[in-house]
Design a protein around this motif. Structure first.
Motif, PDB file in Angstrom:
ATOM      1  N   PHE B  42       0.925  -1.268  -0.021  1.00 50.41           N
ATOM      2  CA  PHE B  42      -0.098   0.219  -0.007  1.00 50.41           C
ATOM      3  C   PHE B  42       0.860   1.229  -0.090  1.00 50.41           C
ATOM      4  N   TYR B  43       0.237   2.374  -0.607  1.00 52.37           N
ATOM      5  CA  TYR B  43       1.071   3.402  -0.359  1.00 52.37           C
ATOM      6  C   TYR B  43      -0.176   4.643  -0.162  1.00 52.37           C
ATOM      7  N   ASP B  44       0.358   5.958   0.241  1.00 51.69           N
ATOM      8  CA  ASP B  44      -0.513   7.083   0.387  1.00 51.69           C
ATOM      9  C   ASP B  44      -1.039   7.578  -1.066  1.00 51.69           C
ATOM     10  N   GLU B  45      -2.112   7.864  -1.111  1.00 48.51           N
ATOM     11  CA  GLU B  45      -2.805   8.583  -2.360  1.00 48.51           C
ATOM     12  C   GLU B  45      -1.906   9.557  -3.015  1.00 48.51           C
ATOM     13  N   VAL B  46      -1.188  10.545  -2.361  1.00 41.73           N
ATOM     14  CA  VAL B  46      -0.267  11.669  -2.679  1.00 41.73           C
ATOM     15  C   VAL B  46       0.989  10.964  -3.568  1.00 41.73           C
ATOM     16  N   ASP B  47       1.016   9.887  -3.012  1.00 41.61           N
ATOM     17  CA  ASP B  47       2.403   9.303  -3.529  1.00 41.61           C
ATOM     18  C   ASP B  47       2.110   8.318  -4.940  1.00 41.61           C
ATOM     19  N   SER B  48       0.798   8.453  -5.212  1.00 48.69           N
ATOM     20  CA  SER B  48       0.499   7.185  -6.302  1.00 48.69           C
ATOM     21  C   SER B  48       0.962   7.370  -7.673  1.00 48.69           C
ATOM     22  N   SER B  55       4.707  -0.394  -6.806  1.00 52.94           N
ATOM     23  CA  SER B  55       3.797  -1.428  -5.799  1.00 52.94           C
ATOM     24  C   SER B  55       3.582  -2.618  -6.658  1.00 52.94           C
ATOM     25  N   ASN B  84      -8.092  -4.327   2.041  1.00 50.05           N
ATOM     26  CA  ASN B  84      -7.850  -2.984   2.590  1.00 50.05           C
ATOM     27  C   ASN B  84      -6.392  -2.904   3.227  1.00 50.05           C
ATOM     28  N   PRO B  85      -6.014  -1.539   3.349  1.00 47.13           N
ATOM     29  CA  PRO B  85      -4.614  -1.505   3.724  1.00 47.13           C
ATOM     30  C   PRO B  85      -4.495  -2.060   5.389  1.00 47.13           C
ATOM     31  N   ARG B 108       4.046  -1.675   3.115  1.00 51.27           N
ATOM     32  CA  ARG B 108       3.787  -0.128   2.808  1.00 51.27           C
ATOM     33  C   ARG B 108       4.760   0.452   2.276  1.00 51.27           C
ATOM     34  N   LYS B 110       6.347   4.280   1.150  1.00 51.48           N
ATOM     35  CA  LYS B 110       6.273   5.855   1.453  1.00 51.48           C
ATOM     36  C   LYS B 110       7.334   6.487   0.880  1.00 51.48           C
TER      37      LYS B 110
END
Lengths: 167, 441
Positions: B42-48, B55, B84-85, B108, B110
């Protein structure tokens, strides 16, 4: 008219070639390769004349060895004798003897075996009075076969040492 | 070659490592692969934008590594129930057990300070409902492939109790063209075939490259200027030099386990013997003096013994001697010709090529010659090289050429020590003389 004659003769040559090829094709299969292969390998040593080149007129450039062997057959000694005679008659000539092995052996061992074969041929030439500084040796192991097929004839042709003029 | 620009490894947790419930006995041959769920990290939306591809690729590389070793089966992602994360912190173990996953890999990604990639990974035992391994790695984003191999190694190590071998490379000779005009190039690639590159142009004949066990350096035989000699090549700088000044062909080079010496054969006047050269001092010591062929030397992992190939007894056999050349003793005895002995990195076995009844086998025996076991037999194959954990061998295999000059191939293979899981290693051209690196530092 001349032009026509030429075209006709060209056609004639083409027909000749075609019938020659057809004749070849009708020869029973294997008669050129495998039946000769049986007679061309005696005691594991190649005794035919294919692949042999000339170091000089009537001086064959190579000798053949049995599997995993570096001893010189009578015929190998005769060939090297001719090379020695030629080297004596041409005192400025130098040669490199390339030692080779067939593909049925591990790479590193075959490098050593190729060196043994080249040295064996060199020793014979020296015994015939040729100075060692006119003869260099190099082993190619199984890296430079002359015949690509994987059968007894090809392998016997590849187990060789070849004298090559270097100057 | 750039290996690691920037890499930090932090071991997160070691919970109850002595009480793990999943254990794979890798000495067992034909076992059922262990079903493992390898999820996309998983990764944060901002880094997508930057992490979407990484990933996906990362979990694919981990899955491919684990599947290729034959001990694991990656479960199809479409079968996953929990998506889900939250799984990375608290997996719903019953969901994973339902799809038969015995182990679960979550993670995860980041982006941290100036484009560094922070990778957090956890390995879960779904039956014991426990986290059994966890790790944080911080590196540059272009290093994601190595990170994937390191994660696969961690999973392998945790579940088998053996060292991993995925973060490694294979050095080999790429081959093309007809046999009588074969073009050969030194080549290197990751263990899974990625990052392939040629190290030489093919102008010179090159053979038998081997890794330095501790440095980004290789030794090999080159016919540069038609003088076959052992060379040394630094694969980071491209610097190349001939090893020593010998009066004849030097060949069959291999490094000592500490990388400080090269052991090799010297052929002079038709006789090949084994020599060792200390690289720093350039001091050369002759180890064998027999008039037969002595070649293919390989050190034991402690550097105290050397195994080699000799035909002094009338046929090619395997010998062992002390590292000063004393106590030369034949160890092979089962009949047939033996060649290319290579000491296992674990120290207990010697791998070899055996020519017997017209075929060629890759096998192993104990260092006293007992317990011979043939792993694979074929028309022609040779040159085994060990994976750094001593569980897998790579070697090359050739097919015969017919009368019309067709049918020849030379390919790289790997096989487990158990004799199972034989696999072809794909290369852009034909290949031979593989050498397996140690785990990268």
């Amino acid at each position: 008219m001349t032009h026509n004659v030429k075209r006709i003769s060209n056609l004639f040559i083409m027909l000749l070639v075609t019938s020659f090829l057809a004749a070849c094709a009708t020869v029973p299969t294997g008669s050129t390769s495998s039946s000769s292969s049986k007679s061309d390998v005696v005691g594991g040593v190649y005794v035919g004349t294919e692949t042999i080149e000339m170091l000089a007129v009537n001086v064959p450039d190579r000798v053949f060895y049995a599997y995993d062997s570096y001893s010189l057959t009578a015929s190998a000694q005769a060939t090297l004798g001719k090379q020695a005679k030629w080297l004596k008659a041409n005192p400025s000539a130098s040669i490199a003897i390339e030692g080779h092995a067939d593909e049925r052996g591990t790479r590193e061992y075959n490098l050593a075996l190729g060196d043994r074969r080249a040295s064996s041929a060199k020793d014979y030439l020296m015994s015939q009075g040729i100075s060692s500084n006119r003869i260099s040796t190099i082993s190619y192991g199984k890296e430079r076969p002359v015949s690509n097929s994987s059968n007894d004839t090809s392998w016997s042709q590849n187990r060789r040492s070849v004298s090559v003029r270097t100057n | 070659m750039r290996i690691v620009k920037y890499l930090i490894v932090i071991s997160l947790l070691f919970i109850n490592s002595a009480f793990a419930l999943i254990e794979i006995d890798i000495t067992e041959g034909n076992r059922e692969p262990l079903p493992v769920a390898i999820t996309s990290f998983f990764y944060d939306e901002v880094d997508s934008i930057k992490l979407n591809e990484i990933s996906k690729n990362l979990s694919e590389v981990v899955s491919a590594d684990l599947e290729r070793c034959g001990l694991f089966a990656a479960i199809d992602k479409d079968a996953f129930i929990q998506k889900n994360p939250a799984m990375h912190l608290r997996p719903r173990f019953e969901d994973w057990r339902l799809i038969k996953a015995q182990a679960l890999v979550t993670g995860r990604l980041k982006l941290v300070d100036d484009d560094k990639l922070r990778v957090e990974f956890r390995l879960w035992d779904t039956l014991a409902e426990k986290e059994i391994e966890a790790l944080v790695l911080i590196t540059t984003t272009d290093n994601w492939r190595r990170i994937s191999h390191m994660i696969a190694d961690k999973v392998y190590e945790r579940l088998t109790g053996e060292g991993g071998y995925f973060d490694t490379r294979i050095l080999y000779v790429a081959e093309s063209g007809p046999k009588n005009k074969r073009i050969k190039k030194l080549s290197i690639m990751d263990q899974d075939g990625a990052n392939h590159r040629f190290l030489t142009s093919g102008k010179e004949l090159v053979l038998t490259p081997r890794f330095n066990p501790v440095k980004q350096e290789i030794t090999y035989l080159s016919y540069f200027k038609n003088l076959p000699r052992v060379y040394l090549l630094n694969i980071e700088t491209g610097n190349q030099e001939v090893v020593g000044d010998f009066p004849g062909m030097t060949f069959a080079p291999r490094f000592s386990p500490d990388g400080s010496k090269i052991i090799m054969s010297l052929a002079k006047d038709g006789n090949s013997d084994i020599y060792v050269m200390e690289l720093k001092s350039r001091v050369v010591t002759r180890l064998t003096t027999n008039s037969a062929i002595d070649t293919s030397p390989s050190y034991s992992p402690d550097g105290k013994k050397i195994t080699f190939n000799s035909d002094r007894g009338g046929s090619q056999q395997i010998y062992v001697m002390d590292n000063d050349g004393r106590n030369q003793k034949r160890i092979s005895s089962e009949g047939g010709n033996y060649a290319t002995p290579v000491w296992s990195p674990r120290g207990d076995l010697i791998a070899f090529t055996k020519n017997f009844k017209g075929s060629y086998a890759i096998g192993v025996m104990r260092t006293n010659g007992e317990g011979e076991r043939l792993l694979t037999e074929n028309w022609y194959q040779e040159a085994p090289s060990w994976s750094p954990n001593g569980r897998v061998l790579t070697f090359y295999r050739e097919t015969p050429t017919n009368e019309a000059g067709q049918g020849h191939s030379s390919t790289l293979w790997s096989i487990d020590l158990t004799g199972f899981n034989e696999r072809k290693i794909d290369t852009p051209e034909d290949g031979s003389d593989p050498s397996w690196s140690n785990l990268m530092q």
